[in-house]
Design a protein around this motif. Structure first.
Motif, PDB file in Angstrom:
ATOM      1  N   VAL A 103       0.840  -1.204   0.000  1.00  0.00           N
ATOM      2  CA  VAL A 103       0.000   0.000   0.000  1.00  0.00           C
ATOM      3  C   VAL A 103       0.872   1.249   0.000  1.00  0.00           C
ATOM      4  CG1 VAL A 103      -1.775   1.294   1.226  1.00  0.00           C
ATOM      5  CG2 VAL A 103      -1.864  -1.215   1.173  1.00  0.00           C
ATOM      6  N   LEU A 104       0.719   2.031  -1.059  1.00  0.00           N
ATOM      7  CA  LEU A 104       1.423   3.311  -1.184  1.00  0.00           C
ATOM      8  C   LEU A 104       0.443   4.431  -0.853  1.00  0.00           C
ATOM      9  CD1 LEU A 104       3.899   5.025  -2.122  1.00  0.00           C
ATOM     10  CD2 LEU A 104       2.838   5.038  -4.402  1.00  0.00           C
ATOM     11  N   THR A 105       0.767   5.205   0.182  1.00  0.00           N
ATOM     12  CA  THR A 105      -0.054   6.359   0.547  1.00  0.00           C
ATOM     13  C   THR A 105       0.619   7.629   0.035  1.00  0.00           C
ATOM     14  OG1 THR A 105      -0.907   5.252   2.524  1.00  0.00           O
ATOM     15  CG2 THR A 105      -1.082   7.651   2.443  1.00  0.00           C
ATOM     16  N   VAL A 106      -0.150   8.417  -0.707  1.00  0.00           N
ATOM     17  CA  VAL A 106       0.352   9.665  -1.274  1.00  0.00           C
ATOM     18  C   VAL A 106      -0.340  10.830  -0.575  1.00  0.00           C
ATOM     19  CG1 VAL A 106       0.702  11.028  -3.370  1.00  0.00           C
ATOM     20  CG2 VAL A 106       0.664   8.521  -3.499  1.00  0.00           C
ATOM     21  N   ARG A 107       0.434  11.651   0.091  1.00  0.00           N
ATOM     22  CA  ARG A 107      -0.100  12.874   0.696  1.00  0.00           C
ATOM     23  C   ARG A 107       0.216  14.059  -0.209  1.00  0.00           C
ATOM     24  NH1 ARG A 107       2.257   9.958   4.906  1.00  0.00           N
ATOM     25  NH2 ARG A 107       0.748   9.117   6.412  1.00  0.00           N
ATOM     26  N   ASN A 108      -0.586  15.093  -0.095  1.00  0.00           N
ATOM     27  CA  ASN A 108      -0.455  16.274  -0.968  1.00  0.00           C
ATOM     28  C   ASN A 108      -0.625  15.889  -2.434  1.00  0.00           C
ATOM     29  OD1 ASN A 108       0.044  17.950   1.239  1.00  0.00           O
ATOM     30  ND2 ASN A 108       2.248  17.622   1.126  1.00  0.00           N
ATOM     31  N   MET A 109      -1.583  15.025  -2.682  1.00  0.00           N
ATOM     32  CA  MET A 109      -1.936  14.677  -4.052  1.00  0.00           C
ATOM     33  C   MET A 109      -2.889  15.746  -4.580  1.00  0.00           C
ATOM     34  SD  MET A 109      -3.679  11.220  -5.525  1.00  0.00           S
ATOM     35  CE  MET A 109      -5.351  11.796  -5.301  1.00  0.00           C
ATOM     36  N   ARG A 110      -2.593  16.312  -5.741  1.00  0.00           N
ATOM     37  CA  ARG A 110      -3.374  17.458  -6.219  1.00  0.00           C
ATOM     38  C   ARG A 110      -4.653  17.000  -6.894  1.00  0.00           C
ATOM     39  NH1 ARG A 110      -1.040  21.979 -10.282  1.00  0.00           N
ATOM     40  NH2 ARG A 110      -2.499  20.976 -11.722  1.00  0.00           N
ATOM     41  N   ASP A 111      -5.754  17.649  -6.520  1.00  0.00           N
ATOM     42  CA  ASP A 111      -7.076  17.328  -7.080  1.00  0.00           C
ATOM     43  C   ASP A 111      -7.905  18.609  -7.147  1.00  0.00           C
ATOM     44  OD1 ASP A 111      -9.152  15.780  -8.075  1.00  0.00           O
ATOM     45  OD2 ASP A 111      -9.934  15.294  -6.079  1.00  0.00           O
ATOM     46  N   PHE A 112      -7.369  19.625  -7.815  1.00  0.00           N
ATOM     47  CA  PHE A 112      -8.056  20.912  -7.917  1.00  0.00           C
ATOM     48  C   PHE A 112      -9.345  20.754  -8.729  1.00  0.00           C
ATOM     49  CE2 PHE A 112      -4.261  24.058  -7.336  1.00  0.00           C
ATOM     50  CZ  PHE A 112      -3.880  23.378  -6.200  1.00  0.00           C
ATOM     51  N   TYR A 129      -3.012   3.608  -2.475  1.00  0.00           N
ATOM     52  CA  TYR A 129      -3.090   2.764  -3.668  1.00  0.00           C
ATOM     53  C   TYR A 129      -2.471   1.409  -3.360  1.00  0.00           C
ATOM     54  CZ  TYR A 129      -3.972   7.230  -5.941  1.00  0.00           C
ATOM     55  OH  TYR A 129      -4.505   8.457  -6.287  1.00  0.00           O
ATOM     56  N   ASN A 130      -3.197   0.369  -3.681  1.00  0.00           N
ATOM     57  CA  ASN A 130      -2.690  -0.993  -3.495  1.00  0.00           C
ATOM     58  C   ASN A 130      -1.884  -1.366  -4.736  1.00  0.00           C
ATOM     59  OD1 ASN A 130      -2.259  -3.760  -3.227  1.00  0.00           O
ATOM     60  ND2 ASN A 130      -4.167  -4.052  -2.099  1.00  0.00           N
ATOM     61  N   LEU A 131      -0.573  -1.421  -4.585  1.00  0.00           N
ATOM     62  CA  LEU A 131       0.296  -1.657  -5.733  1.00  0.00           C
ATOM     63  C   LEU A 131       0.131  -3.056  -6.322  1.00  0.00           C
ATOM     64  CD1 LEU A 131       3.580   0.100  -4.523  1.00  0.00           C
ATOM     65  CD2 LEU A 131       1.700   1.039  -5.876  1.00  0.00           C
ATOM     66  N   SER A 132      -0.414  -3.970  -5.546  1.00  0.00           N
ATOM     67  CA  SER A 132      -0.623  -5.322  -6.075  1.00  0.00           C
ATOM     68  C   SER A 132      -1.777  -5.349  -7.074  1.00  0.00           C
ATOM     69  CB  SER A 132      -0.902  -6.306  -4.939  1.00  0.00           C
ATOM     70  OG  SER A 132      -2.152  -6.020  -4.315  1.00  0.00           O
ATOM     71  N   THR A 133      -2.556  -4.256  -7.139  1.00  0.00           N
ATOM     72  CA  THR A 133      -3.689  -4.211  -8.063  1.00  0.00           C
ATOM     73  C   THR A 133      -3.427  -3.296  -9.254  1.00  0.00           C
ATOM     74  OG1 THR A 133      -4.793  -2.345  -6.947  1.00  0.00           O
ATOM     75  CG2 THR A 133      -5.244  -4.564  -6.112  1.00  0.00           C
ATOM     76  N   ILE A 134      -2.195  -2.829  -9.411  1.00  0.00           N
ATOM     77  CA  ILE A 134      -1.890  -1.978 -10.548  1.00  0.00           C
ATOM     78  C   ILE A 134      -2.026  -2.794 -11.831  1.00  0.00           C
ATOM     79  CG2 ILE A 134       0.611  -2.402 -10.598  1.00  0.00           C
ATOM     80  CD1 ILE A 134       0.956   0.636 -11.066  1.00  0.00           C
ATOM     81  N   PHE A 157      -1.036   5.963 -14.022  1.00  0.00           N
ATOM     82  CA  PHE A 157      -0.971   4.584 -13.529  1.00  0.00           C
ATOM     83  C   PHE A 157      -2.391   4.143 -13.180  1.00  0.00           C
ATOM     84  CE2 PHE A 157       3.223   6.346 -12.894  1.00  0.00           C
ATOM     85  CZ  PHE A 157       4.038   5.338 -13.402  1.00  0.00           C
ATOM     86  N   ASN A 158      -2.763   2.956 -13.662  1.00  0.00           N
ATOM     87  CA  ASN A 158      -4.140   2.481 -13.562  1.00  0.00           C
ATOM     88  C   ASN A 158      -4.232   1.304 -12.595  1.00  0.00           C
ATOM     89  OD1 ASN A 158      -4.606   4.313 -15.760  1.00  0.00           O
ATOM     90  ND2 ASN A 158      -3.857   2.735 -17.152  1.00  0.00           N
ATOM     91  N   PHE A 159      -5.340   1.271 -11.837  1.00  0.00           N
ATOM     92  CA  PHE A 159      -5.521   0.249 -10.812  1.00  0.00           C
ATOM     93  C   PHE A 159      -6.841  -0.484 -11.035  1.00  0.00           C
ATOM     94  CE2 PHE A 159      -2.607   3.356  -9.221  1.00  0.00           C
ATOM     95  CZ  PHE A 159      -1.683   2.634  -8.486  1.00  0.00           C
ATOM     96  N   ALA A 160      -6.903  -1.713 -10.544  1.00  0.00           N
ATOM     97  CA  ALA A 160      -8.056  -2.578 -10.786  1.00  0.00           C
ATOM     98  C   ALA A 160      -9.340  -2.012 -10.209  1.00  0.00           C
ATOM     99  CB  ALA A 160      -7.783  -3.974 -10.220  1.00  0.00           C
ATOM    100  N   ASP A 161      -9.238  -1.189  -9.156  1.00  0.00           N
ATOM    101  CA  ASP A 161     -10.447  -0.625  -8.543  1.00  0.00           C
ATOM    102  C   ASP A 161     -10.941   0.624  -9.264  1.00  0.00           C
ATOM    103  OD1 ASP A 161      -8.471   1.151  -7.870  1.00  0.00           O
ATOM    104  OD2 ASP A 161      -8.728   0.971  -5.690  1.00  0.00           O
ATOM    105  N   LEU A 165      -3.718   7.365 -11.185  1.00  0.00           N
ATOM    106  CA  LEU A 165      -2.788   8.284 -10.543  1.00  0.00           C
ATOM    107  C   LEU A 165      -1.862   8.871 -11.609  1.00  0.00           C
ATOM    108  CD1 LEU A 165      -1.472   9.529  -7.991  1.00  0.00           C
ATOM    109  CD2 LEU A 165      -0.072   7.450  -7.824  1.00  0.00           C
ATOM    110  N   VAL A 166      -1.853  10.198 -11.724  1.00  0.00           N
ATOM    111  CA  VAL A 166      -1.038  10.873 -12.733  1.00  0.00           C
ATOM    112  C   VAL A 166       0.245  11.389 -12.088  1.00  0.00           C
ATOM    113  CG1 VAL A 166      -0.931  12.737 -14.429  1.00  0.00           C
ATOM    114  CG2 VAL A 166      -3.102  11.588 -13.977  1.00  0.00           C
ATOM    115  N   VAL A 167       1.365  11.229 -12.795  1.00  0.00           N
ATOM    116  CA  VAL A 167       2.627  11.842 -12.402  1.00  0.00           C
ATOM    117  C   VAL A 167       3.001  12.852 -13.482  1.00  0.00           C
ATOM    118  CG1 VAL A 167       5.036  11.500 -11.785  1.00  0.00           C
ATOM    119  CG2 VAL A 167       3.349   9.740 -11.231  1.00  0.00           C
ATOM    120  N   SER A 168       3.233  14.080 -13.055  1.00  0.00           N
ATOM    121  CA  SER A 168       3.553  15.160 -13.989  1.00  0.00           C
ATOM    122  C   SER A 168       4.697  15.986 -13.418  1.00  0.00           C
ATOM    123  CB  SER A 168       2.317  16.047 -14.211  1.00  0.00           C
ATOM    124  OG  SER A 168       2.630  17.179 -15.008  1.00  0.00           O
ATOM    125  N   ALA A 169       5.877  15.912 -14.051  1.00  0.00           N
ATOM    126  CA  ALA A 169       7.009  16.736 -13.629  1.00  0.00           C
ATOM    127  C   ALA A 169       6.820  18.144 -14.196  1.00  0.00           C
ATOM    128  CB  ALA A 169       8.320  16.136 -14.120  1.00  0.00           C
TER     129      ALA A 169
END
Length: 331
Positions: A103-112, A129-134, A157-161, A165-169
Protein backbone atom coordinates in the motif's frame (compact mmCIF):
# COMPACT_ATOMS: atom_id res chain seq x y z
CA UNK A 1 45.88 16.53 -62.72
CA UNK A 2 47.15 19.58 -60.89
CA UNK A 3 48.28 18.93 -57.34
CA UNK A 4 46.90 21.06 -54.53
CA UNK A 5 49.51 23.06 -52.72
CA UNK A 6 49.97 21.58 -49.19
CA UNK A 7 50.34 25.10 -47.81
CA UNK A 8 46.86 25.97 -49.06
CA UNK A 9 45.43 22.85 -47.39
CA UNK A 10 47.21 23.72 -44.16
CA UNK A 11 45.93 27.30 -44.20
CA UNK A 12 42.41 26.12 -44.99
CA UNK A 13 42.45 23.72 -42.04
CA UNK A 14 43.85 26.41 -39.73
CA UNK A 15 41.22 28.96 -40.75
CA UNK A 16 38.45 26.36 -40.49
CA UNK A 17 39.55 25.34 -37.00
CA UNK A 18 39.83 28.98 -36.00
CA UNK A 19 36.30 29.66 -37.24
CA UNK A 20 34.87 26.63 -35.44
CA UNK A 21 36.69 27.59 -32.24
CA UNK A 22 35.30 31.13 -32.33
CA UNK A 23 31.81 29.84 -33.09
CA UNK A 24 31.92 27.55 -30.06
CA UNK A 25 33.25 30.41 -27.96
CA UNK A 26 30.45 32.69 -29.17
CA UNK A 27 27.82 30.11 -28.17
CA UNK A 28 29.46 29.65 -24.79
CA UNK A 29 29.52 33.40 -24.19
CA UNK A 30 25.88 33.65 -25.28
CA UNK A 31 24.99 31.13 -22.57
CA UNK A 32 27.16 33.06 -20.09
CA UNK A 33 25.41 36.30 -21.03
CA UNK A 34 22.09 34.72 -20.10
CA UNK A 35 23.58 33.54 -16.82
CA UNK A 36 24.82 37.06 -16.02
CA UNK A 37 21.35 38.46 -16.74
CA UNK A 38 19.41 35.92 -14.67
CA UNK A 39 22.06 35.36 -11.97
CA UNK A 40 23.96 38.71 -11.92
CA UNK A 41 26.31 37.78 -9.06
CA UNK A 42 27.93 35.21 -11.38
CA UNK A 43 29.30 38.11 -13.43
CA UNK A 44 31.66 39.51 -10.80
CA UNK A 45 34.40 36.87 -10.66
CA UNK A 46 34.66 36.17 -14.43
CA UNK A 47 34.85 39.87 -15.32
CA UNK A 48 37.44 40.54 -12.63
CA UNK A 49 39.66 37.65 -13.72
CA UNK A 50 39.23 38.35 -17.44
CA UNK A 51 40.00 42.03 -16.90
CA UNK A 52 43.13 41.21 -14.91
CA UNK A 53 44.19 38.78 -17.64
CA UNK A 54 43.82 41.46 -20.31
CA UNK A 55 46.05 43.78 -18.32
CA UNK A 56 48.75 41.14 -18.39
CA UNK A 57 48.31 40.02 -22.02
CA UNK A 58 46.56 42.71 -23.98
CA UNK A 59 47.10 41.08 -27.38
CA UNK A 60 45.29 37.84 -26.58
CA UNK A 61 41.53 38.33 -26.50
CA UNK A 62 40.40 34.73 -26.83
CA UNK A 63 41.95 33.38 -23.64
CA UNK A 64 40.29 35.82 -21.20
CA UNK A 65 36.95 35.21 -22.91
CA UNK A 66 37.33 31.46 -22.38
CA UNK A 67 38.33 32.17 -18.79
CA UNK A 68 35.18 34.27 -18.32
CA UNK A 69 33.01 31.44 -19.65
CA UNK A 70 34.68 28.70 -17.62
CA UNK A 71 34.46 30.71 -14.41
CA UNK A 72 30.80 31.44 -15.14
CA UNK A 73 30.19 27.71 -15.60
CA UNK A 74 31.88 27.01 -12.26
CA UNK A 75 29.74 29.65 -10.56
CA UNK A 76 26.64 28.08 -12.12
CA UNK A 77 27.37 24.68 -10.58
CA UNK A 78 27.35 26.22 -7.10
CA UNK A 79 23.99 27.99 -7.50
CA UNK A 80 21.50 26.18 -5.24
CA UNK A 81 18.00 25.35 -6.38
CA UNK A 82 15.40 27.97 -5.45
CA UNK A 83 13.97 27.84 -1.93
CA UNK A 84 11.43 30.66 -1.79
CA UNK A 85 9.26 31.50 1.19
CA UNK A 86 6.17 30.74 -0.86
CA UNK A 87 5.53 28.69 -4.01
CA UNK A 88 2.63 29.54 -6.29
CA UNK A 89 -0.60 27.74 -5.37
CA UNK A 90 -0.58 25.01 -8.09
CA UNK A 91 2.81 23.82 -6.77
CA UNK A 92 2.49 24.87 -3.14
CA UNK A 93 2.88 21.36 -1.70
CA UNK A 94 5.26 18.61 -2.72
CA UNK A 95 3.95 15.03 -2.50
CA UNK A 96 4.87 12.87 0.47
CA UNK A 97 4.86 9.09 0.46
CA UNK A 98 4.51 6.17 2.81
CA UNK A 99 4.86 2.56 1.71
CA UNK A 100 3.55 -0.21 3.94
CA UNK A 101 3.67 -3.58 2.26
CA UNK A 102 1.83 -3.17 -1.04
CA UNK A 103 0.00 0.00 0.00
CA UNK A 104 1.42 3.31 -1.18
CA UNK A 105 -0.05 6.36 0.55
CA UNK A 106 0.35 9.66 -1.27
CA UNK A 107 -0.10 12.87 0.70
CA UNK A 108 -0.46 16.27 -0.97
CA UNK A 109 -1.94 14.68 -4.05
CA UNK A 110 -3.37 17.46 -6.22
CA UNK A 111 -7.08 17.33 -7.08
CA UNK A 112 -8.06 20.91 -7.92
CA UNK A 113 -11.53 21.70 -9.20
CA UNK A 114 -11.60 24.33 -11.95
CA UNK A 115 -14.11 26.89 -13.10
CA UNK A 116 -11.45 28.30 -15.43
CA UNK A 117 -7.67 27.99 -15.70
CA UNK A 118 -7.08 30.63 -13.02
CA UNK A 119 -10.28 30.18 -10.99
CA UNK A 120 -10.25 26.97 -8.99
CA UNK A 121 -10.65 25.35 -5.61
CA UNK A 122 -7.21 24.12 -4.45
CA UNK A 123 -7.72 20.64 -3.04
CA UNK A 124 -4.84 18.55 -1.71
CA UNK A 125 -5.78 14.98 -0.85
CA UNK A 126 -4.33 11.93 0.82
CA UNK A 127 -4.98 8.73 -1.12
CA UNK A 128 -3.80 5.14 -0.77
CA UNK A 129 -3.09 2.76 -3.67
CA UNK A 130 -2.69 -0.99 -3.50
CA UNK A 131 0.30 -1.66 -5.73
CA UNK A 132 -0.62 -5.32 -6.08
CA UNK A 133 -3.69 -4.21 -8.06
CA UNK A 134 -1.89 -1.98 -10.55
CA UNK A 135 -2.94 -2.97 -14.06
CA UNK A 136 -0.86 -0.78 -16.37
CA UNK A 137 0.21 2.69 -17.39
CA UNK A 138 -0.62 5.27 -20.05
CA UNK A 139 1.73 7.75 -21.70
CA UNK A 140 0.34 11.27 -22.16
CA UNK A 141 1.73 14.09 -24.26
CA UNK A 142 0.27 17.59 -24.42
CA UNK A 143 0.89 20.16 -27.18
CA UNK A 144 0.02 23.84 -27.27
CA UNK A 145 0.24 26.73 -29.75
CA UNK A 146 0.57 24.28 -32.62
CA UNK A 147 4.02 23.06 -31.52
CA UNK A 148 4.72 19.46 -32.48
CA UNK A 149 8.40 19.12 -31.56
CA UNK A 150 7.84 20.25 -27.97
CA UNK A 151 5.23 18.89 -25.58
CA UNK A 152 4.53 18.20 -21.93
CA UNK A 153 4.78 14.52 -21.01
CA UNK A 154 2.99 12.70 -18.19
CA UNK A 155 2.25 9.14 -17.06
CA UNK A 156 -1.02 7.69 -15.71
CA UNK A 157 -0.97 4.58 -13.53
CA UNK A 158 -4.14 2.48 -13.56
CA UNK A 159 -5.52 0.25 -10.81
CA UNK A 160 -8.06 -2.58 -10.79
CA UNK A 161 -10.45 -0.63 -8.54
CA UNK A 162 -10.77 2.11 -11.19
CA UNK A 163 -8.34 4.58 -9.65
CA UNK A 164 -5.88 6.49 -11.82
CA UNK A 165 -2.79 8.28 -10.54
CA UNK A 166 -1.04 10.87 -12.73
CA UNK A 167 2.63 11.84 -12.40
CA UNK A 168 3.55 15.16 -13.99
CA UNK A 169 7.01 16.74 -13.63
CA UNK A 170 6.51 20.50 -13.76
CA UNK A 171 8.20 23.84 -13.34
CA UNK A 172 7.71 24.99 -9.75
CA UNK A 173 7.35 28.75 -9.70
CA UNK A 174 8.01 30.99 -6.69
CA UNK A 175 5.26 33.46 -5.80
CA UNK A 176 5.33 36.48 -8.14
CA UNK A 177 7.62 34.86 -10.75
CA UNK A 178 6.60 34.25 -14.37
CA UNK A 179 8.04 31.38 -16.36
CA UNK A 180 9.99 31.69 -19.58
CA UNK A 181 12.16 29.17 -21.44
CA UNK A 182 15.38 31.22 -21.15
CA UNK A 183 15.08 31.70 -17.40
CA UNK A 184 14.57 27.94 -17.16
CA UNK A 185 18.21 27.47 -18.18
CA UNK A 186 19.57 29.29 -15.14
CA UNK A 187 18.06 27.70 -12.01
CA UNK A 188 15.35 30.31 -11.56
CA UNK A 189 12.60 27.73 -11.03
CA UNK A 190 12.19 24.57 -9.04
CA UNK A 191 11.28 21.10 -10.32
CA UNK A 192 8.36 19.26 -8.76
CA UNK A 193 6.87 15.85 -9.48
CA UNK A 194 3.15 16.38 -9.06
CA UNK A 195 1.05 13.36 -8.16
CA UNK A 196 -2.58 14.03 -8.89
CA UNK A 197 -5.88 12.99 -10.41
CA UNK A 198 -6.75 12.93 -14.09
CA UNK A 199 -9.71 15.18 -13.24
CA UNK A 200 -7.14 17.83 -12.32
CA UNK A 201 -3.93 17.28 -14.29
CA UNK A 202 -5.53 16.28 -17.60
CA UNK A 203 -8.84 18.14 -17.43
CA UNK A 204 -7.01 21.41 -16.76
CA UNK A 205 -5.37 21.00 -20.15
CA UNK A 206 -8.28 19.66 -22.21
CA UNK A 207 -11.18 21.57 -20.68
CA UNK A 208 -9.73 24.91 -19.65
CA UNK A 209 -6.49 25.56 -21.54
CA UNK A 210 -7.81 23.77 -24.64
CA UNK A 211 -4.46 22.15 -25.29
CA UNK A 212 -4.00 19.06 -27.46
CA UNK A 213 -3.64 16.03 -25.21
CA UNK A 214 -3.02 12.47 -26.35
CA UNK A 215 -3.32 9.48 -24.01
CA UNK A 216 -1.62 6.31 -25.30
CA UNK A 217 -1.84 3.00 -23.38
CA UNK A 218 1.57 1.44 -22.78
CA UNK A 219 2.43 -2.21 -23.32
CA UNK A 220 3.75 -2.80 -19.82
CA UNK A 221 3.09 -5.62 -17.38
CA UNK A 222 1.76 -4.86 -13.89
CA UNK A 223 5.15 -5.48 -12.28
CA UNK A 224 6.74 -3.11 -14.81
CA UNK A 225 4.15 -0.43 -14.11
CA UNK A 226 4.78 -0.83 -10.39
CA UNK A 227 8.54 -0.40 -10.91
CA UNK A 228 7.89 2.73 -13.00
CA UNK A 229 5.67 4.24 -10.33
CA UNK A 230 8.15 3.58 -7.55
CA UNK A 231 10.94 5.11 -9.63
CA UNK A 232 8.84 8.28 -9.94
CA UNK A 233 8.33 8.24 -6.19
CA UNK A 234 12.11 8.14 -5.77
CA UNK A 235 12.56 11.02 -8.25
CA UNK A 236 9.92 13.09 -6.44
CA UNK A 237 11.58 12.56 -3.07
CA UNK A 238 15.03 13.43 -4.43
CA UNK A 239 13.74 16.59 -6.13
CA UNK A 240 12.22 17.81 -2.86
CA UNK A 241 15.14 16.83 -0.63
CA UNK A 242 17.79 18.31 -2.96
CA UNK A 243 15.81 21.43 -3.96
CA UNK A 244 16.31 20.40 -7.57
CA UNK A 245 16.16 23.21 -10.11
CA UNK A 246 14.21 22.93 -13.34
CA UNK A 247 16.27 23.18 -16.53
CA UNK A 248 14.62 23.74 -19.90
CA UNK A 249 17.14 21.52 -21.68
CA UNK A 250 18.56 19.02 -19.21
CA UNK A 251 16.04 18.59 -16.39
CA UNK A 252 12.56 19.23 -17.73
CA UNK A 253 9.18 17.50 -17.71
CA UNK A 254 10.48 14.60 -19.81
CA UNK A 255 13.82 13.97 -18.12
CA UNK A 256 12.20 11.87 -15.39
CA UNK A 257 10.12 10.01 -17.96
CA UNK A 258 13.21 8.99 -19.91
CA UNK A 259 15.02 8.21 -16.67
CA UNK A 260 12.18 5.86 -15.79
CA UNK A 261 12.31 4.19 -19.20
CA UNK A 262 16.07 3.72 -18.81
CA UNK A 263 15.45 2.23 -15.38
CA UNK A 264 13.17 -0.28 -17.10
CA UNK A 265 15.46 -0.79 -20.13
CA UNK A 266 19.09 -0.10 -19.13
CA UNK A 267 20.32 -1.19 -22.58
CA UNK A 268 18.41 1.64 -24.25
CA UNK A 269 20.73 3.49 -26.72
CA UNK A 270 22.59 6.32 -25.03
CA UNK A 271 21.42 8.92 -27.53
CA UNK A 272 17.83 8.37 -26.35
CA UNK A 273 18.80 10.38 -23.28
CA UNK A 274 18.65 13.44 -25.57
CA UNK A 275 14.93 12.86 -26.17
CA UNK A 276 13.81 15.38 -23.48
CA UNK A 277 15.26 18.18 -25.64
CA UNK A 278 12.95 17.13 -28.49
CA UNK A 279 10.32 15.43 -26.38
CA UNK A 280 7.71 15.41 -29.13
CA UNK A 281 9.63 12.38 -30.44
CA UNK A 282 9.22 10.22 -27.32
CA UNK A 283 5.88 8.68 -28.32
CA UNK A 284 7.34 7.80 -31.73
CA UNK A 285 10.23 6.03 -30.00
CA UNK A 286 7.77 4.10 -27.84
CA UNK A 287 5.78 3.12 -30.93
CA UNK A 288 8.96 2.11 -32.79
CA UNK A 289 9.98 -0.27 -30.00
CA UNK A 290 6.52 -1.74 -29.49
CA UNK A 291 6.00 -0.12 -26.09
CA UNK A 292 2.49 1.18 -26.92
CA UNK A 293 -0.67 -0.89 -27.25
CA UNK A 294 -1.82 -0.70 -30.86
CA UNK A 295 -4.48 -2.36 -32.96
CA UNK A 296 -3.46 -4.79 -35.73
CA UNK A 297 -1.78 -2.86 -38.54
CA UNK A 298 -2.32 0.49 -36.80
CA UNK A 299 0.17 3.13 -37.95
CA UNK A 300 1.72 5.71 -35.67
CA UNK A 301 -0.40 8.48 -37.18
CA UNK A 302 -3.58 6.39 -36.81
CA UNK A 303 -2.69 5.69 -33.17
CA UNK A 304 -2.25 9.39 -32.47
CA UNK A 305 -5.54 10.20 -34.14
CA UNK A 306 -7.37 7.58 -32.07
CA UNK A 307 -5.73 8.63 -28.79
CA UNK A 308 -6.35 12.35 -29.24
CA UNK A 309 -8.61 13.71 -26.49
CA UNK A 310 -11.03 16.42 -27.50
CA UNK A 311 -11.81 19.57 -25.50
CA UNK A 312 -14.49 20.05 -22.83
CA UNK A 313 -14.81 16.43 -21.72
CA UNK A 314 -17.61 15.80 -19.16
CA UNK A 315 -17.36 19.43 -17.91
CA UNK A 316 -20.35 19.11 -15.55
CA UNK A 317 -19.30 15.86 -13.92
CA UNK A 318 -15.56 15.74 -13.19
CA UNK A 319 -15.93 12.38 -11.45
CA UNK A 320 -16.64 10.73 -14.84
CA UNK A 321 -13.67 12.32 -16.62
CA UNK A 322 -11.38 9.25 -16.49
CA UNK A 323 -14.14 7.02 -17.84
CA UNK A 324 -14.93 9.51 -20.60
CA UNK A 325 -11.36 9.82 -21.88
CA UNK A 326 -10.96 6.04 -22.05
CA UNK A 327 -14.16 5.74 -24.01
CA UNK A 328 -12.59 8.12 -26.53
CA UNK A 329 -9.35 6.15 -26.99
CA UNK A 330 -11.13 2.76 -27.00
CA UNK A 331 -13.86 3.71 -29.47
Amino acid sequence: MKKINPKIIKKTLIYTWCGVRWLILALCLLWALGLWIYQPFCLLLPVAVAGFYLLLKRKRVEEPLWAAFLLSAVCYTFIPGPQPKQWQTPWAHAPEFELKGDVLTVRNMRDFRYRSEHDYDPIWRTESYNLSTITGADFAECHWDGMEAICHTMISFNFADGKHLVVSAETRLPEGVEQNAIGGLYKKYGLIYLFGTEEDIYALRTNHRHEDLLLMPMKVKPEGARAMLMHFVQLAQEAEENHTAYNTASNNCSSGVMSTFRHMAPDMPAYYDLAPIHNGSISRLLYKHGALITRPGESYDALRKRCYLRYDISPDSPETYSTAIREIINR
